[in-house]
Design a protein around this motif. Structure first.
Motif, PDB file in Angstrom:
ATOM      1  N   ASN A  52      -8.710  -1.418   1.266  1.00  0.00           N
ATOM      2  CA  ASN A  52      -7.282  -1.724   1.406  1.00  0.00           C
ATOM      3  C   ASN A  52      -7.157  -1.632   2.851  1.00  0.00           C
ATOM      4  OD1 ASN A  52      -7.237   1.328   2.398  1.00  0.00           O
ATOM      5  ND2 ASN A  52      -6.975   1.781   0.236  1.00  0.00           N
ATOM      6  N   TRP A 111      -6.637 -10.376   4.433  1.00  0.00           N
ATOM      7  CA  TRP A 111      -6.007  -9.595   3.607  1.00  0.00           C
ATOM      8  C   TRP A 111      -5.402  -8.360   4.057  1.00  0.00           C
ATOM      9  CZ3 TRP A 111      -7.082  -5.295   0.894  1.00  0.00           C
ATOM     10  CH2 TRP A 111      -6.040  -4.833  -0.224  1.00  0.00           C
ATOM     11  N   THR A 114      -2.247  -7.348   5.681  1.00  0.00           N
ATOM     12  CA  THR A 114      -1.128  -7.841   4.982  1.00  0.00           C
ATOM     13  C   THR A 114      -0.202  -6.670   4.477  1.00  0.00           C
ATOM     14  OG1 THR A 114      -1.938  -8.196   2.908  1.00  0.00           O
ATOM     15  CG2 THR A 114      -2.026 -10.230   4.347  1.00  0.00           C
ATOM     16  N   GLU A 116       0.389  -6.127   1.365  1.00  0.00           N
ATOM     17  CA  GLU A 116      -0.068  -5.649   0.181  1.00  0.00           C
ATOM     18  C   GLU A 116      -1.067  -4.549   0.448  1.00  0.00           C
ATOM     19  OE1 GLU A 116      -1.330  -7.739  -3.711  1.00  0.00           O
ATOM     20  OE2 GLU A 116      -2.587  -8.529  -1.980  1.00  0.00           O
ATOM     21  N   LYS A 119      -0.756  -0.989   0.120  1.00  0.00           N
ATOM     22  CA  LYS A 119      -0.104  -0.459  -1.213  1.00  0.00           C
ATOM     23  C   LYS A 119      -1.124  -0.435  -2.400  1.00  0.00           C
ATOM     24  CE  LYS A 119       3.233  -3.339  -1.155  1.00  0.00           C
ATOM     25  NZ  LYS A 119       4.224  -4.235  -1.470  1.00  0.00           N
ATOM     26  N   THR A 120      -2.161  -1.246  -2.001  1.00  0.00           N
ATOM     27  CA  THR A 120      -3.219  -1.392  -3.297  1.00  0.00           C
ATOM     28  C   THR A 120      -4.353  -1.624  -2.737  1.00  0.00           C
ATOM     29  OG1 THR A 120      -3.356  -2.360  -5.295  1.00  0.00           O
ATOM     30  CG2 THR A 120      -2.783  -4.011  -3.504  1.00  0.00           C
ATOM     31  N   ARG A 122      -8.015  -4.226  -3.147  1.00  0.00           N
ATOM     32  CA  ARG A 122      -8.406  -5.234  -3.988  1.00  0.00           C
ATOM     33  C   ARG A 122      -9.897  -5.486  -3.504  1.00  0.00           C
ATOM     34  NH1 ARG A 122      -4.940 -10.745  -2.904  1.00  0.00           N
ATOM     35  NH2 ARG A 122      -6.753 -11.300  -4.119  1.00  0.00           N
ATOM     36  N   PHE A 264      -1.723 -15.090   0.160  1.00  0.00           N
ATOM     37  CA  PHE A 264      -1.207 -14.126   0.746  1.00  0.00           C
ATOM     38  C   PHE A 264       0.476 -14.311   1.191  1.00  0.00           C
ATOM     39  CE2 PHE A 264      -5.079 -13.454   3.420  1.00  0.00           C
ATOM     40  CZ  PHE A 264      -5.776 -12.800   2.319  1.00  0.00           C
TER      41      PHE A 264
END
Length: 486
Positions: A52, A111, A114, A116, A119-120, A122, A264
């Motif tokens: 993350n 990524w 960003t 996202e 929060k998570t 990948r 994205f």
């Protein structure tokens, strides 16, 4: 230069390969009596990169011996260009000798900047390729720290003769098309143009487009002057339907490489999302760099240093997209524009970028491109910034409205043409138009970052690279080609 003995494993396979792939076109470039060096096999390490915004992990997926010999210049196995967010090093396990290194960047690195990523978690598939060593090695992935120095992120031991190394794969019916063949792969930069979103009935269209894009690339300096240092190949696997997915408009197509728009959340950002499929297709041709042509007319593209770049092949701006995005992928050039919306969150600090064409200008006396700056040039360098930004803000509002209303692509293209015409007129009146200096506004930021010249292919849709970008591109060409052959 003689090849290191630990890399010599495959005799004269490159010559047989070149004749098989390039036919008469390449045969004519090679003297019949030429003694050619041995070429090692190509080994590829596929791994998973997960995490993350604050944490990242790596894990081996598989090790593959690719079907074709190593295409690279064995006289330049160590990278001294200091480019990329990451650096791969291949080190002989017994002696500790550095056998191979290359700088690169990744989709994961983009990524993680960003919203996202806050929060998570990948995961992303990634690969590094290198000449097959004779003995066990340690593969190290380094990344830049807050001071831009490379530090160890992950390492793994690799035995090229281990039983779990994949040595045989299903033969492919696909054969690369020789677009421009200048000589043996070890002496040249090998560019592979892949197609995605082309049906079986559109293969001739793909080939014609690949040839046109290559011609346009080599019409721009410094590629024009260095064209003989390149081989260009083209390859595409047919898809069931024309074009690639644009999820924001409800368009979804099956894609061999997982290429799509809306990466994205940016409607114009196009990347391939299936790394394994990409590598399994690309391994059927000699390559060091990949540009993917998508069979779409909607403006869009993307580029990751050392990985690949993409361009909408049917756009009115296809030439610009192809060359601009290739600048990212090939030479690690930074985006110099800053008024278009970006997918990344701005950093609170202004560290010196590793990219060769952007600076935080913390030390004007030691500007990274000072060899191109004339004595007495003001740093920062004046330019009509306020007027440019006022017009650009209006253009961006119109752009958002056109996409929201899903207006025809011709209207977007007309908007871009008006924008470029206004910039050309504005800059034509600026005293420092041709000056190399430090112009504020770059790297997606209006303040705190500077670019070398007022205009450049990395700044707007003009048709030339600035002096600094040309030099940065030439450095990479030198890394992958053999100067003695020019």
């Amino acid at each position: 230069m003689a090849l290191p003995s630990f890399f010599v494993t495959a005799g004269r396979r490159w010559l047989k390969l070149a004749l098989a792939l390039g036919g008469a076109a390449i045969a004519q470039t090679i003297p019949a009596h030429a003694a050619q060096p041995a070429a090692p096999a190509t080994i590829r390490l596929d791994y998973l990169h997960t995490g993350n915004a604050t944490v990242e992990q790596y894990a081996v997926e598989r090790v593959v011996i690719e079907p074709l010999p190593w295409p690279g210049n064995m006289a330049r196995t160590v990278d001294d260009t200091d480019r990329g967010v990451n650096l791969v090093e291949v080190v002989d396990k017994a002696s500790g000798k550095l056998l191979y290194s290359r700088g690169f960047s990744t989709v994961f690195n983009e990524w993680r900047t960003t919203p996202e990523a806050e929060k998570t978690n990948r995961g992303f598939e990634e690969s590094v390729r290198f000449p097959k060593p004779e003995h066990a090695v340690t593969v190290r992935i380094l990344k830049r720290d807050e001071n831009n120095a490379f530090t160890l992120a992950w390492s793994t031991e690799l035995d090229p003769d281990a039983p779990d190394v994949l040595r045989k794969q299903e033969p492919s019916a696909l054969r690369p098309i020789p677009i421009r063949v200048s000589g043996p792969s070890p002496d040249k930069v090998d560019l592979l143009i892949l197609g995605d979103g082309y049906t079986a009935g559109e293969m001739k269209k793909f080939e014609a487009t690949a040839r046109r894009m290559a011609d346009q690339l080599f019409a721009v300096s410094p590629f024009r002057e260095r064209a003989k240092d390149f081989n260009v190949w083209a390859l595409a696997a047919p898809t069931p339907a024309s074009g690639v997915s644009r999820p924001s408009t409800g368009v979804h197509h099956a894609s061999r490489l997982g290429t799509r728009y809306d990466i994205f959340g940016s409607e114009r950002y196009v990347l391939a999302t299936d790394n394994r499929a990409l590598r399994e297709l690309a391994q059927n041709a000699p390559y060091e760099f990949i540009e993917i042509l998508v069979n779409n007319d909607t403006y869009g593209g993307g580029g990751i240093f050392g990985q690949f770049s993409t361009a909408a092949a049917n756009s009115d701006w296809a030439k610009y997209l192809f060359i601009h995005e290739f600048g990212h992928h090939f030479a690690g050039l930074a985006d110099e524009y800053y008024t278009s919306p970006a997918v990344y969150q701005p950093s609170g600090t202004r560290i010196e970028p590793w990219e060769p064409n952007a600076t935080a200008l913390r030390d004007p006396a030691n500007l990274k491109w000072k060899k191109f700056v004339a004595p007495g040039t003001a740093l920062p360098t004046a330019w009509p910034k306020a007027e440019f930004e006022a017009y650009s803000r209006d253009i961006q509002q119109q752009r958002v409205a056109l996409r929201k209303q899903q207006r025809p692509e011709s209207e977007m293209s007309a908007l871009f043409k008006r924008e470029l015409a206004h910039e050309e007129e504005l800059f034509s009146r600026a005293p420092e138009r041709r000056t190399v200096g430090a112009f504020e506004g770059a790297n997606y930021e209006a303040k705190g970052y500077y670019r070398p010249q007022m205009q450049c292919l990395m700044f707007d849709r003009s048709e030339q690279f600035c002096t600094v970008c040309q030099d940065a591109i030439s450095t990479i060409i030198d890394l992958y080609s053999r100067p003695a052959q020019r």
